[in-house]
Design a protein around this motif. Structure first.
Motif: not given
Ligand SMILES: Nc1ncnc2c1ncn2[C@@H]1O[C@H](COP(=O)(O)OP(=O)(O)O)[C@@H](O)[C@H]1O
Ligand SMILES: Nc1ncnc2c1ncn2[C@@H]1O[C@H](COP(=O)(O)OP(=O)(O)O)[C@@H](O)[C@H]1O
Ligand SMILES: Nc1ncnc2c1ncn2[C@@H]1O[C@H](COP(=O)(O)OP(=O)(O)O)[C@@H](O)[C@H]1O
Lengths: 112, 464, 464, 464, 112, 112
Positions: A28, A63, A103, A112, E7, E88-89
């Motif tokens: 999130l 979220i 990514r 997600l 993000v 990476d977001g």
């Molecule tokens: N379900 C979600 N809802 C909103 N923002 C999210 C969600 N999942 C991840 N994020 C945002 O994306 C960023 C990166 O997610 P992360 O799980 O660390 O890596 P990746 O996107 O590379 O799998 C998080 O730091 C958060 O700010």
């Protein structure tokens, strides 16, 4: 897909994130915001001049969730963020057309 | 009474030393202020600043007399001897080195102030300023000044012929010149200031109770550069504390200056080493804390040890304090900024190590254990005096004005709820945004109901 | 050896001066700390604080002896002469002015410390603290103390009969009283401290290499009020540095006090003027930098020039440093906080301008070019000594413990990745938010795998 | 002229005092800087720093001579007597206590500097730096130095036989030894520095006009810990100001040290008490302000009152200033940081209360009202001199270079718009984000059109 | 009209804004947020007490765009923000009913 | 339900909140954001190195509103936030599926 947005009390943050984690939310995004509402603010005084501060620090959570999970997650947030006092905040949800994980480029629920 | 001959050099050094020691209390305000959360920094700093304000006045009115007036039973001085800091230069504590009465009295004033201010770290973020002010006003004449009298004013913890030390190991010299054969050594206040304040902090932490959220909420330092600035100014001021305690500008002052520097250096490294091994990281807070621990520990010993001895003493003090500090979490006492872990512990370490490392009388220099015994006894006596007197004051205040702000005030942050101020407003763009409008810009009488709203109720009403 | 007679006035001034110069290193920590990014401020400050800790101990053990012990070949002093700062007051460097041994030795200690600390600005944000600590421990005895010996301890860069200056322009006096006819002038350390540290900074910047992102990323100062506070405390401390170098409290000290003030004032205006013309804006960082440039430049000259001469010297130094500082971007050397542009440049400007502006020996006062030549030669000699010795130490450290943290650590910010701390947590509302929970609040042995994770690998593994 | 005999003790204290008073101006920069909004902190601090730079040079060139050179008509000293601070030690202001010429002249320099810097608080956030620099360059020789001459240099407001006081109450002694029977008392500059600066601040606030948004926008302090640090360093520096004004290290200096401390303590409590009653909150800004008010008020009285008298004086000063400060909102004068409310008011309170509380001459000690009358007359005379001269300078500057930055620059914040700098960049994660890229990293000539864009137009063009 | 929200990692900000500018985007709005996700956080230690910080600084971008431009801009963002490392977001887009430029009152695509 | 989002000049904040309060809005949420657009930024200089700052501080408001109130509130915001200079900002609105007041669990218009 849905975007759930919640404006909550700062001190509720840990409870909410813990509850969401248990509910299966993997990520999130958090922002610091200032809320303006029924709760009122406070007064500051500097060398005899009073300042009225109307806003109150709040935390905003965003979220992304599957359409199917949305109702349940809103319940989880409302339950874990509630103290029963004025200023506990709001939760709302909107439709999201498309979600991409940067990514990998994955789209939809897989992002997600 | 010998006639007084001014020594401008000694007086210059003591004027400077008094100024340096006075600076230590604002330095402490920065050191402590940076360690609390952003929303309580002002209250924390106010505790030091009000300690200066109250302490200076109390010391002038009667504190000095109680500490250094004509002896009454080895316990206190006559409060009337120097009322309002009245006195002749020939009566100066430092008349022998040509320093006028008020310079010596002012120098001693600054010790009482910092002693009281140190205690505030044990009860951060949660006490009413008025109670703190009353505490300082009581603690200086009832606890600090008597202990200063006992140790430095010819009382029972000094090296006089009527002292505990004389009772234990006899006297040398005869008649009016008789003194204890093994005199306790507290060069600059390891006992009088640090053990005393550290013990008082422990008592207050127990009486006042822990902060809301202690043990569960994170309460991390909000401004470590401020902490490091505070530590640096403490060090700077401490040259007045220790080298000024020589009473003049001579080789003893020089020795105290050097031992203060190298013990502190070693303590910083000692603390850092413990961190490196235990936590895998050397931290700036650790180095700053080691600096203070070293300064505390060398205080009683500054003119008794050699430069190399001071390095050993400092290293031990830094490491021991680093190990003691986290214990508060085990025992569940919210000594918020580690007054016990640093000042009580460091004070004891320094006071006791004098018995080992004193060049002229220490065990390691082949002079037997007598000094070690005397040091230990004096440390224990100081702990008892400070503990008992502080407890009495603290309980009286709890029963009357009360210590704690309301839970709601504590949750909202004491700066906003009790002082109507915020420490920082740093976001340039919003610093003057219009919703922060001055609603009343001229004095007006306080509306009664609102005043009542903000007055803490013993029952703990919610401010919001 | 003449018997020693204490002068309390001189001793008071030197005790105070030593305290002031010691304060300069924390002041430098603020000055440098404010100039780096918020996520590296603590490491930057730690470099200064550890320089004090290590420097004080090294100086006590052997540094002083190497600098001021009995001469060995004009290069170093005998490290054993004053081991552990052992010495009689009659052997004091300032015995002639009645200042005890340890006061003079402590005063000199603070110069070694600040000299080492200055270097850290060249290698901000990217080096392992342990390597830095080892560097300081080696640099003070191997580079600083020998150069101090050469210039101030009667060595080959002094005005002794066996010096370079004597070789160039002959001697006056005869027998044991013979001295160089034209003695080099380094009143308070333009050569020993500033040229030395500036050159060492250049060498380290080259050996350690630039920060990741140097030249492309913005790396702007995070806290300019901190920088200005640091500059102010440096100025304050510098009165000890320069006026204290008179060795007593007399008219020479007064001259040094005044020239230090007015040269610094003029340098601040000189730097500001260059900015106004070149960049169209006068900046606070420019004024703060000009202050330091002026302080550096007047250091060798403080008692040699008149107040008006000091204004001229300061104005030139401020302007020249302002022009030199941006050149690092052209040559691509990441001297992060301009140790070369300010200390090496300012030190050279001041040292050389003495040859022009010295009232008693300067070219502009009609005394010919001899002083100018001597000053230039000494400056060059100091650059060579410092460059060679520092390079040797830096390369040995690179080959053994290594200088750089890993790229991942550097990207994450050295405070978090290496010290597990954050400089600031200023947002009141979130300062204690619960997701920052203490997960371990009592000491425990470090789990081996995690420790390995965080230990920087020479191959630069990613910490995340 | 008597031959000069050096007193190293007195000189040590005066060297230190001069250093302390110099530190007061950076301390003021912090005190003022913390009180403005984050986006103007650098400009505010620059006003103090440039006051040092300009003041030091002006004082050296001619200021000292105008203040203390050979008397011309009781109004000024001969500007040529000590051009460039040329003078013999036997001509030292403090020759009698063995302090060399340049030490005494440097000590006085620091008073002129802080006097000028104080004024800047009245015109925060809105004036061109160059106009401020010119103002300081004019005000010190034309307003400060003459008033210093009148009060301290044997002029018409001194206790000389040709003074106002002598004209009112006659003289004692005869011939060259004749002096006023009732001499005005301004021990350390209540009149010369504080009334003078306070009145100048009032004049500038009127001439320059209020900030945009004054009275409607919130303009609250952005960094109160910085304000408290500034107050603490002001207090520390003030020991040089007051105890240094004894001219040597003796019992008078000791008395001044003690009265300075206790009056300040009492003033902090006095201000806090007014706040508690009026606003229901004790604030840290109030305590810091009370400290400064107390320091100001005790300045003229420091050696004339007893410690208990100083407590009374301080308490009154703190309470009165707390009551006066909010009046500016009623009368609509934007004396932004209360130079009038604190320095003019505190200076008057202290100067007048000397007439009541002076132990040797005061009304309350049974010595009649003569001293009170003299003090009041001198205060009024100083107000007139300062008001008239400052008004003349201010109007000339308004008519020539102009005071105000453009409205757009003021709205954008003077730091960004005029100095191209931001005080803080504290958010670790973004501190070096790439959109903050250095677009030009080497000096280049300023492109003409852009320069014109940023030059403030009298017509107030929008910078955006 | 669409609202694209991204993000991203803070250090990707310049690359993304540069890429968007090239793709014809004239404006956007940036916020500092804290992300919680797979990437994990870090540990801080103060006087021997360890603190676990779960969140990581991120940058949030909001870009209003024509419906037609939306797919392309999402591609541009994903491509320029990608480092391939965890954290990476995300990028997502939602429908926007109405957009107004405050200065002129223009609505729709002309408001961008 | 609608979510109205407005990005405005910081100095317009008080005027906008006052106008919204008069229009019957009981609450809103405020964030500090950085805007990138036509308005340009400014230059900073540190020791002769110039930095170009492209972003400008803005305030973002989020207001949940009844569908019926939305057009009027957008007008109110645009009118009260306008200075007529470049950079006055944007206002947009999106559909919201569901709104909950945390304190009471109320949904829909009653949650505002
Ligand atoms: N379900 C979600 N809802 C909103 N923002 C999210 C969600 N999942 C991840 N994020 C945002 O994306 C960023 C990166 O997610 P992360 O799980 O660390 O890596 P990746 O996107 O590379 O799998 C998080 O730091 C958060 O700010
Ligand atoms: N109409 C709204 N639109 C957006 N946010 C709102 C709205 N009303 C309230 N909020 C947010 O919810 C927070 C809590 O609202 P408040 O009226 O104080 O209490 P409660 O939600 O308990 O009735 C506010 O601080 C604000 O951040
Ligand atoms: N396409 C966009 N998407 C999101 N926000 C935008 C967009 N364009 C502009 N903005 C926001 O609106 C603000 C004002 O835009 P700008 O182009 O400077 O002026 P104007 O709106 O007056 O034309 C910007 O600072 C930015 O925060």
């Amino acid at each position: 897909m849905k975007l759930i947005t919640a404006v909550i009390q700062p001190h509720a943050l840990e409870a909410v994130t813990d509850a969401l984690r248990e509910a299966g939310v993997a990520g999130l995004t958090i922002s610091e915001v200032a809320g303006y509402g029924r709760q009122g603010g406070h007064t500051e005084v500097y060398r005899g001049a009073e300042y009225r501060i109307d806003t109150i620090p709040k935390i905003k959570l965003e979220i992304l969730a599957d359409d199917a999970d949305e109702p349940g997650l809103v319940e989880v947030i409302v339950a874990s963020a509630r103290s029963g006092r004025i200023g506990d905040g709001k939760v709302w949800s909107t439709d999201v057309g498309r979600v991409v994980r940067v990514r990998t480029g994955e789209e939809g629920p897989g992002a997600l | 009474m010998d006639p007084f001959t001014l020594d401008t050099g000694a007086t210059a050094w003591l004027l400077m030393s008094a100024s340096l020691v006075l600076l230590m209390t604002p330095a402490l305000a920065l050191f402590y202020g940076g360690m609390v959360r952003a929303r309580t920094v002002l209250n924390m700093m106010l505790m030091s600043f009000t300690a200066i304000a109250v302490g200076a006045i109390v010391w002038t009115v009667c504190g000095y007399s109680i500490a250094f007036g004509s002896d009454i039973g080895g316990i206190i001085g006559d409060p009337l001897s120097h009322l309002g800091l009245h006195g002749e230069d020939a009566e100066s504590l430092l008349a022998g080195s040509g320093v006028p009465f008020l310079v010596a009295a002012g120098f001693q004033m600054t010790f009482a102030i910092i002693g009281a201010a140190l205690i505030s770290g044990a009860i951060a973020d949660r006490v009413r300023l008025r109670t703190w002010v009353l505490f300082v006003a009581a603690w200086i004449p009832l606890c600090y000044a008597p202990l200063a009298h006992m140790v430095w004013g010819g009382g029972i913890l000094s090296g006089s012929a009527d002292s505990l030390a004389a009772w234990m190991f006899g006297t040398t010299g005869s008649g009016a010149d008789a003194v204890a054969a093994v005199a306790p050594i507290d060069f600059a206040g390891g006992t009088v200031v640090h053990i005393n304040a550290g013990m008082a902090g422990l008592v207050l932490a127990l009486v006042v109770g822990p902060r809301l959220g202690f043990g569960t909420d994170a309460m991390k330092p909000h401004n470590l550069p401020l902490v490091m600035l505070g530590a640096a100014l403490l060090w700077f001021g401490w040259f007045g504390f220790n080298a000024g305690s020589a009473g003049t500008a001579d080789a003893t002052a020089g020795l105290a200056w050097v031992t203060t520097t190298v013990a502190t250096a070693a303590a910083a490294l000692g603390w850092a080493l413990v961190e490196r091994i235990r936590d895998r990281h050397v931290t700036s807070l650790g180095v700053a804390s080691g600096i203070v621990a070293g300064l505390v520990a060398i205080t009683p010993a500054a003119a008794a040890v050699s430069p190399l001895g001071a390095i050993a003493l400092g290293a031990v003090a830094g490491a021991v304090c680093a190990l003691v500090v986290p214990l508060k979490h085990r025992v569940g006492i919210d000594d918020s900024l580690d007054v016990v872990g640093v000042h009580l512990t460091g004070g004891i370490v320094g006071t006791v190590l004098v018995g080992l490392l004193s060049v002229d009388t220490g065990l390691l220099y082949g002079h037997g254990a007598a000094q070690l015994v005397v040091q230990t006894v004096v440390a224990i006596a100081a702990i008892i005096v400070s503990g008992v007197v502080t407890l009495a004051i603290a309980l009286v205040l709890r029963a009357t004005v009360g210590w704690r702000i309301t839970p709601a005030e504590e949750r909202a942050g004491i700066d906003i709820s009790r002082h109507a101020e915020a420490g920082y407003d740093l976001v340039g763009s919003l610093a003057s945004r219009r919703d922060r409008r001055p609603v009343r810009i001229e004095p007006a009488p306080a509306p009664a109901p609102t005043a009542a709203d903000r007055t803490p109720a013993p029952t703990g009403g919610d401010v919001r």
